[in-house]
Motif scaffolding. Structure first.
Motif, PDB file in Angstrom:
ATOM      1  N   GLU A   6       0.828  -1.206   0.000  1.00 21.14           N
ATOM      2  CA  GLU A   6       0.000   0.000   0.000  1.00 21.14           C
ATOM      3  C   GLU A   6       0.864   1.258   0.000  1.00 21.14           C
ATOM      4  O   GLU A   6       0.579   2.228  -0.706  1.00 21.14           O
ATOM      5  N   LYS A   9       2.384   1.709  -3.436  1.00 23.25           N
ATOM      6  CA  LYS A   9       1.323   2.147  -4.347  1.00 23.25           C
ATOM      7  C   LYS A   9       1.014   3.633  -4.146  1.00 23.25           C
ATOM      8  O   LYS A   9       0.866   4.385  -5.101  1.00 23.25           O
ATOM      9  N   ARG A  10       0.956   4.055  -2.880  1.00 20.43           N
ATOM     10  CA  ARG A  10       0.661   5.455  -2.567  1.00 20.43           C
ATOM     11  C   ARG A  10       1.781   6.374  -3.067  1.00 20.43           C
ATOM     12  O   ARG A  10       1.536   7.403  -3.689  1.00 20.43           O
ATOM     13  N   SER A  12       3.959   5.741  -5.467  1.00 24.91           N
ATOM     14  CA  SER A  12       3.990   5.696  -6.932  1.00 24.91           C
ATOM     15  C   SER A  12       2.875   6.485  -7.590  1.00 24.91           C
ATOM     16  O   SER A  12       2.980   6.878  -8.752  1.00 24.91           O
ATOM     17  N   SER A  13       1.800   6.732  -6.849  1.00 23.33           N
ATOM     18  CA  SER A  13       0.663   7.450  -7.424  1.00 23.33           C
ATOM     19  C   SER A  13       0.873   8.963  -7.486  1.00 23.33           C
ATOM     20  O   SER A  13       0.115   9.663  -8.151  1.00 23.33           O
ATOM     21  N   HIS A  14       1.905   9.475  -6.821  1.00 24.19           N
ATOM     22  CA  HIS A  14       2.151  10.913  -6.847  1.00 24.19           C
ATOM     23  C   HIS A  14       2.637  11.358  -8.224  1.00 24.19           C
ATOM     24  O   HIS A  14       3.364  10.632  -8.910  1.00 24.19           O
ATOM     25  N   LYS A  15       2.255  12.557  -8.601  1.00 22.95           N
ATOM     26  CA  LYS A  15       2.628  13.116  -9.895  1.00 22.95           C
ATOM     27  C   LYS A  15       4.156  13.171 -10.035  1.00 22.95           C
ATOM     28  O   LYS A  15       4.849  13.618  -9.125  1.00 22.95           O
ATOM     29  N   THR A  33       8.177  -1.099  -8.012  1.00 18.83           N
ATOM     30  CA  THR A  33       7.187  -0.764  -9.034  1.00 18.83           C
ATOM     31  C   THR A  33       7.872  -0.450 -10.364  1.00 18.83           C
ATOM     32  O   THR A  33       7.205  -0.103 -11.321  1.00 18.83           O
TER      33      THR A  33
END
Length: 100
Positions: A6, A9-10, A12-15, A33
């Motif tokens: 998690e 994933k969090r 990696s989701s940042h711009k 990732t």
């Protein structure tokens, strides 16, 4: 391990973030990732650099320790949060690359 997944994933989701990885003290990737090729390249090279940075900090002040390492090039920025047993590494596009 769900917390680790998690967290990656969090992050990696940042711009602008291209990937994140967790590496053990021997430089062996635990989670990533990034592609396999990028993972092994980053893990090996950054582990060596962190070891040298840790020694440098101790050489300058034996009561100090490395807590964070930031490397910036024209294209990328690599953020490293070292721990005793693991490294958390985040690879992101440098500022101007994010906006492109």
């Amino acid at each position: 391990m769900a917390d680790v997944e998690e967290t990656l994933k969090r992050i990696s989701s940042h711009k602008g973030v291209l990937g994140a990885l967790i590496v053990n003290a021997q430089g062996i990737p635990i989670r990533s990732t990034l592609s396999d090729e990028e993972t092994f390249a980053h893990a090996a090279l950054i582990t060596q650099l962190v070891d040298k940075a840790r020694r440098m900090v101790l050489d300058l002040d034996k009561d100090d320790e490395l807590t964070f390492l930031r490397i910036r090039s024209n294209k990328h920025e690599i953020l490293v949060a070292p721990d005793k047993e693991y490294l958390l590494i985040c690879v992101q596009a440098a500022g101007s690359q994010v906006d492109s």
